[in-house]
Motif scaffolding. Sequence first.
Motif, mmCIF file in Angstrom:
data_model
loop_
_atom_site.group_PDB
_atom_site.id
_atom_site.type_symbol
_atom_site.label_atom_id
_atom_site.label_comp_id
_atom_site.label_asym_id
_atom_site.label_seq_id
_atom_site.Cartn_x
_atom_site.Cartn_y
_atom_site.Cartn_z
ATOM 1 N N GLU A 70 -29.349 49.583 -8.830
ATOM 2 C CA GLU A 70 -29.951 50.403 -8.040
ATOM 3 C C GLU A 70 -31.364 49.713 -7.588
ATOM 4 O O GLU A 70 -31.973 48.879 -8.423
ATOM 5 N N ARG B 223 -19.843 48.469 -5.054
ATOM 6 C CA ARG B 223 -19.043 48.609 -6.409
ATOM 7 C C ARG B 223 -17.865 48.181 -6.376
ATOM 8 O O ARG B 223 -17.030 48.272 -5.354
ATOM 9 N N GLU C 168 -33.892 53.013 -1.989
ATOM 10 C CA GLU C 168 -32.734 52.930 -1.456
ATOM 11 C C GLU C 168 -31.552 53.992 -1.963
ATOM 12 O O GLU C 168 -31.703 54.260 -3.153
ATOM 13 N N SER C 169 -30.689 54.344 -1.076
ATOM 14 C CA SER C 169 -29.752 55.299 -1.533
ATOM 15 C C SER C 169 -29.130 54.759 -2.350
ATOM 16 O O SER C 169 -28.379 53.697 -2.368
ATOM 17 N N VAL C 170 -28.641 55.549 -3.432
ATOM 18 C CA VAL C 170 -27.515 55.273 -4.475
ATOM 19 C C VAL C 170 -26.284 55.457 -4.054
ATOM 20 O O VAL C 170 -25.182 54.982 -4.592
ATOM 21 N N HIS C 171 -26.085 56.429 -2.793
ATOM 22 C CA HIS C 171 -24.653 56.682 -2.240
ATOM 23 C C HIS C 171 -24.192 55.210 -1.537
ATOM 24 O O HIS C 171 -22.774 54.919 -1.457
ATOM 25 N N CYS D 240 -20.887 47.217 -10.718
ATOM 26 C CA CYS D 240 -21.780 47.834 -9.750
ATOM 27 C C CYS D 240 -23.206 47.284 -9.513
ATOM 28 O O CYS D 240 -23.809 46.706 -10.412
ATOM 29 N N LEU E 282 -24.556 51.945 -3.060
ATOM 30 C CA LEU E 282 -24.475 50.946 -4.065
ATOM 31 C C LEU E 282 -23.086 50.303 -3.999
ATOM 32 O O LEU E 282 -22.108 50.940 -3.888
#
Length: 171
Positions: free
Chosen positions: A82, A93, A86-89, A79, A91
């Motif tokens: 972070e 991976r 910024e949005s973690v959605h 992954c 990321l």
Amino acid sequence: MQSHESRLQHSLRTLIEQRRTAALAVTAPSDDQGGLAPLISMVPFAWCREFGCIVLHVSALAAHTAAMQQHAAVSILFCAPEVPGESVHALERVSLQGVASTPPQSSVLWSGARAAYVARFPESEFMTELPDFRFVCITPSFARHVAGLGAARNVDANDFVAAMNFQASSN
């Protein structure tokens, strides 16, 4: 040798090359009655280009080592880190399913695994001689690559290995 690398191949390979650790999921005994439960560990890893596998160097004392010997099916999650604000959605991976095996010491696979691991982690060379440590090679079966929000795809084993082994043609 392939001469063109797609944007998604590049993204997958770069993400994995930039990570030094990954989350390893195994199935482990959970009680004395033989029940099983998921177990997750953080592990350093290397890519072995020669044999197309992820290489781990693990202690016999680790719970995940015993679990892999009993149940060879594993999963590894790579992954992106972070980024504050910024949005973690979104990321990036890669979740890789594979089969774990422990090559016999001094076999060709063991030597290839050792070379790949020590090249990535030179400070670990002395550990490769410790009797309670072993190499585990994870042969890819399938991967799921999420390149960002709304950008997900399945990657079969052959495409995963090709992406990891990509070298641009010098012609």
